[in-house]
Scaffold this motif. Sequence first.
Motif, PDB file in Angstrom:
ATOM      1  N   ALA A 166       0.767  -1.236  -0.089  1.00 49.37           N
ATOM      2  CA  ALA A 166      -0.040   0.011  -0.023  1.00 49.37           C
ATOM      3  C   ALA A 166       0.777   1.294  -0.215  1.00 49.37           C
ATOM      4  N   THR A 167       0.479   2.364  -0.897  1.00 46.28           N
ATOM      5  CA  THR A 167       1.224   3.483  -0.758  1.00 46.28           C
ATOM      6  C   THR A 167       0.830   4.568   0.174  1.00 46.28           C
ATOM      7  N   SER A 168      -0.391   4.145   0.893  1.00 48.60           N
ATOM      8  CA  SER A 168      -0.857   4.979   1.941  1.00 48.60           C
ATOM      9  C   SER A 168      -1.748   4.204   2.812  1.00 48.60           C
ATOM     10  N   ASN A 169      -1.983   4.749   3.947  1.00 45.43           N
ATOM     11  CA  ASN A 169      -2.767   4.093   5.079  1.00 45.43           C
ATOM     12  C   ASN A 169      -4.430   4.315   4.866  1.00 45.43           C
ATOM     13  N   ASP A 170      -4.697   4.776   3.682  1.00 47.27           N
ATOM     14  CA  ASP A 170      -6.200   5.022   3.543  1.00 47.27           C
ATOM     15  C   ASP A 170      -6.904   3.520   3.372  1.00 47.27           C
ATOM     16  N   ARG A 171      -7.809   3.541   4.072  1.00 47.76           N
ATOM     17  CA  ARG A 171      -8.901   2.222   4.060  1.00 47.76           C
ATOM     18  C   ARG A 171      -9.102   1.849   2.956  1.00 47.76           C
ATOM     19  N   HIS A 172      -9.696   2.836   1.820  1.00 46.86           N
ATOM     20  CA  HIS A 172     -10.210   2.262   0.612  1.00 46.86           C
ATOM     21  C   HIS A 172      -8.868   1.760  -0.022  1.00 46.86           C
ATOM     22  N   ASP A 173      -7.739   2.107  -0.040  1.00 45.41           N
ATOM     23  CA  ASP A 173      -6.530   1.707  -0.585  1.00 45.41           C
ATOM     24  C   ASP A 173      -6.310   0.216   0.003  1.00 45.41           C
ATOM     25  N   GLN A 174      -6.304   0.066   1.238  1.00 49.59           N
ATOM     26  CA  GLN A 174      -6.332  -1.369   1.830  1.00 49.59           C
ATOM     27  C   GLN A 174      -7.405  -2.550   1.397  1.00 49.59           C
ATOM     28  N   GLU A 175      -8.592  -1.932   1.038  1.00 52.55           N
ATOM     29  CA  GLU A 175      -9.583  -3.001   0.821  1.00 52.55           C
ATOM     30  C   GLU A 175      -9.554  -3.373  -0.878  1.00 52.55           C
ATOM     31  N   THR A 176      -8.856  -2.250  -1.421  1.00 56.60           N
ATOM     32  CA  THR A 176      -8.606  -2.279  -2.831  1.00 56.60           C
ATOM     33  C   THR A 176      -7.220  -3.361  -3.121  1.00 56.60           C
ATOM     34  N   LEU A 177      -6.400  -3.164  -2.261  1.00 57.44           N
ATOM     35  CA  LEU A 177      -5.307  -4.297  -2.407  1.00 57.44           C
ATOM     36  C   LEU A 177      -5.778  -5.610  -1.712  1.00 57.44           C
ATOM     37  N   GLU A 178      -6.822  -5.722  -1.158  1.00 61.31           N
ATOM     38  CA  GLU A 178      -7.086  -7.156  -0.380  1.00 61.31           C
ATOM     39  C   GLU A 178      -8.339  -7.740  -1.416  1.00 61.31           C
ATOM     40  N   THR A 179      -8.471  -7.041  -2.421  1.00 56.73           N
ATOM     41  CA  THR A 179      -9.552  -7.788  -3.439  1.00 56.73           C
ATOM     42  C   THR A 179      -8.767  -8.085  -4.919  1.00 56.73           C
ATOM     43  N   GLU A 180      -8.768  -9.479  -5.069  1.00 60.64           N
ATOM     44  CA  GLU A 180      -8.095 -10.153  -6.082  1.00 60.64           C
ATOM     45  C   GLU A 180      -9.136 -10.633  -7.220  1.00 60.64           C
ATOM     46  N   PHE A 181      -8.596 -10.955  -8.282  1.00 67.76           N
ATOM     47  CA  PHE A 181      -9.623 -11.617  -9.288  1.00 67.76           C
ATOM     48  C   PHE A 181      -8.957 -12.855  -9.997  1.00 67.76           C
ATOM     49  N   VAL A 182      -9.549 -13.851 -10.463  1.00 69.04           N
ATOM     50  CA  VAL A 182      -9.310 -14.869 -11.008  1.00 69.04           C
ATOM     51  C   VAL A 182     -10.215 -15.119 -12.297  1.00 69.04           C
ATOM     52  N   CYS A 183      -9.591 -15.641 -13.344  1.00 70.80           N
ATOM     53  CA  CYS A 183     -10.413 -15.987 -14.610  1.00 70.80           C
ATOM     54  C   CYS A 183     -11.027 -17.169 -14.631  1.00 70.80           C
ATOM     55  N   MET A 184     -12.109 -17.317 -14.632  1.00 73.31           N
ATOM     56  CA  MET A 184     -12.789 -18.712 -14.441  1.00 73.31           C
ATOM     57  C   MET A 184     -12.568 -19.765 -15.829  1.00 73.31           C
ATOM     58  N   TRP A 185     -12.034 -19.132 -16.892  1.00 74.04           N
ATOM     59  CA  TRP A 185     -11.639 -20.026 -17.897  1.00 74.04           C
ATOM     60  C   TRP A 185      -9.978 -20.630 -17.895  1.00 74.04           C
ATOM     61  N   CYS A 186      -9.266 -19.471 -17.724  1.00 75.06           N
ATOM     62  CA  CYS A 186      -7.850 -19.935 -17.755  1.00 75.06           C
ATOM     63  C   CYS A 186      -7.270 -19.998 -16.195  1.00 75.06           C
ATOM     64  N   SER A 187      -7.843 -19.658 -15.267  1.00 68.93           N
ATOM     65  CA  SER A 187      -7.314 -19.728 -13.961  1.00 68.93           C
ATOM     66  C   SER A 187      -6.287 -18.906 -13.606  1.00 68.93           C
ATOM     67  N   ARG A 188      -5.872 -17.862 -14.668  1.00 66.60           N
ATOM     68  CA  ARG A 188      -4.906 -16.853 -14.257  1.00 66.60           C
ATOM     69  C   ARG A 188      -5.506 -15.918 -13.352  1.00 66.60           C
ATOM     70  N   GLN A 189      -4.598 -15.361 -12.343  1.00 66.72           N
ATOM     71  CA  GLN A 189      -4.768 -14.311 -11.375  1.00 66.72           C
ATOM     72  C   GLN A 189      -4.366 -12.810 -11.195  1.00 66.72           C
ATOM     73  N   CYS A 190      -4.765 -11.977 -11.019  1.00 65.68           N
ATOM     74  CA  CYS A 190      -4.366 -10.980 -10.877  1.00 65.68           C
ATOM     75  C   CYS A 190      -4.803  -9.955  -9.746  1.00 65.68           C
ATOM     76  N   HIS A 191      -4.161  -8.844  -9.381  1.00 63.65           N
ATOM     77  CA  HIS A 191      -4.570  -7.827  -8.337  1.00 63.65           C
ATOM     78  C   HIS A 191      -5.744  -7.059  -9.076  1.00 63.65           C
ATOM     79  N   ARG A 192      -6.368  -6.501  -7.977  1.00 64.47           N
ATOM     80  CA  ARG A 192      -7.470  -5.394  -8.370  1.00 64.47           C
ATOM     81  C   ARG A 192      -6.923  -4.307  -9.326  1.00 64.47           C
ATOM     82  N   LEU A 193      -5.699  -3.611  -8.625  1.00 67.96           N
ATOM     83  CA  LEU A 193      -5.111  -2.792  -9.482  1.00 67.96           C
ATOM     84  C   LEU A 193      -4.517  -3.022 -10.847  1.00 67.96           C
TER      85      LEU A 193
END
Length: 610
Positions: A166-193
């Motif tokens: 995280a680049t700041s202590n902002d709660r929104h930034d923390q929640e953004t970093l804690e949200t990830e994504f996975v592709c339901m076809w190829c199973s690749r994963q990535c950060h929300r950012l």
Amino acid sequence: MSNATSSLDSGNEEIQHLEKTCKLTDSSDYEQKNSPTHQETSSYSIYGVDWSKHAKSTSHCWLPYLPKKSSSSRLCTCLLCQNSQLRSDSSFMECPTCSLIVHSTHLSEYTEANNYSNQCSLPPCRPSFMDDSTTDDTTTYDQHCWSPLSNLSKPCTYCKNKKLKATSNDRHDQETLETEFVCMWCSRQCHRLCWENIKNDANNNQCDYGEFSNIIVRPQWLHRATNNPCRFQACMPESPGANDNLLAPVIFFVNKLSGGQKGQEFYRTLVRLLNPRQVFLLENDSTVMQALEIYSSLHNARVCICGGDGTVGWILSHLVDRFPSLTNLPAGICPLGTGNDLSRVLGWGNEYTSARLFKTLTQIARAHPVALDRWKIHLETLDPNASDAEFGTIHRSRFSFREHPKFIRNAELPVYDNHRTPINSFFFNYISFGLDAAVVMDFHARRTRDPSEFTSPFKNKLMFINESRKYFNEFAFGIAWNIGSYIRLICDGQDLTNTIRNYHSVVLLNTPGFGSGTQPWGRTSTTTAVNDFEAQDFSDRMIEVLALNTTQMALIHVGFRGTRIAQCRQVRVELSHPMPVHMDGEPFYLAGSTAVDITHAGQVMVLNNE
């Protein structure tokens, strides 16, 4: 489930037959009727894979929830739910395709109201077919289908890091970093950012469907079809891409009772990894006919049969009957049964494991098609008086039992009442008569009565050994009886009954495999004849006939062979007494004074993985 109602030309008899018999579901009547939310008054159901006219491209595949040992707290994902915390596992449904979990009451409400639009309160699943009414752009289906993920289990596809700072202590930034994504076809994963940076970039958002890309049925290949009683038809684009020749989409048939009743778990795994519309739970002939009708015109398509020898024979017979000679979709095997003899012969392994599944999925597109003979049995009732007189001249040992062997004496017991006729008239692997079939018959009858005791292939084998102990006298005092006292063996018109004296089973082999991995015919040279017998070949329209005594029945499991009798094109077996028969994993009793004529009945293309 709803029956197909498409109106077709009267001249097309095959389509009319399908229209009457094709039940549009692969999620099985069992899943529907035993799900917590099944309503008899509903005009249609939304459980399992939805093949009805109400189906949407992003419809979920709802099945009863199965808790996972490693799972933490579970929440209902319905946006309208007022109590999202799960109370008990039995009150929930899950979609194995996208891992959503909801209260079963929400699905009941949708079904009772016949209101599919209310499902907008649920996140959509990944698309499974192309809905021509909403878009004609096929490229939109080749993009990543992202789903939220709590934590990355591997590095991000784009930044190559597993965690971001995280680049700041902002709660929104923390929640953004804690949200990830996975592709339901190829199973690749990535950060929300990372996802936000590439979600609108067509090049970076392009999906290659992952490691199983060559066998997945792409959504844009499957369309609604008004001229098909199953309402859907699969076909590839008329202008194939450069890599399309490497594609080999696979249609899976899964026996839910195979593998110690692990078939349903296996089904859920395939639905998660592949397109749920290419995976079918076997219920009856209509399920098979539906799948073949939908996918028969899909270029370079293949079939994978997930079950034991009986399941394999069932599907292969449908392939022979549905397609002209040797033009069927070639079939591979994922072994879920106890014996799995044909699977062993074709190089697909002897039992199911998770590692074996992934190996099968990667190898099936590269396996080589080969021809496999099919054989037919025809039953004929003999004159009891004439047959008794003829069998009276057959030699019997001077040590003969005062009584017949146990499998002859007990043939009329009620426990065998549901096994008096063969479930089909064809076999691809083997058929046997006598003592070995009697043991299989008792094992099968017990498994039918108490399926809960047969929960794994290993336990099944222990139960099989236990059932064989019932025939201790027949094994220990084999000198006192012989199978030639009860059957007459005729090969290509020649009476060979005298050759089976002092033996206790007669086996007819189309392939080398028999009895959970044995090769009782033994190995012969692939180029020269040995002792007047040609090399065994399951596509030569010849069948091998051999006999086993009680000693050989044990020794074939450590590499020895039985006694070779003949290689021929047709066989007739005449029975003077009731006789247990074992045919491709399915045992049954035949009445006395019955003749069994065995003849060649066509060929089918299968996949050889060796």
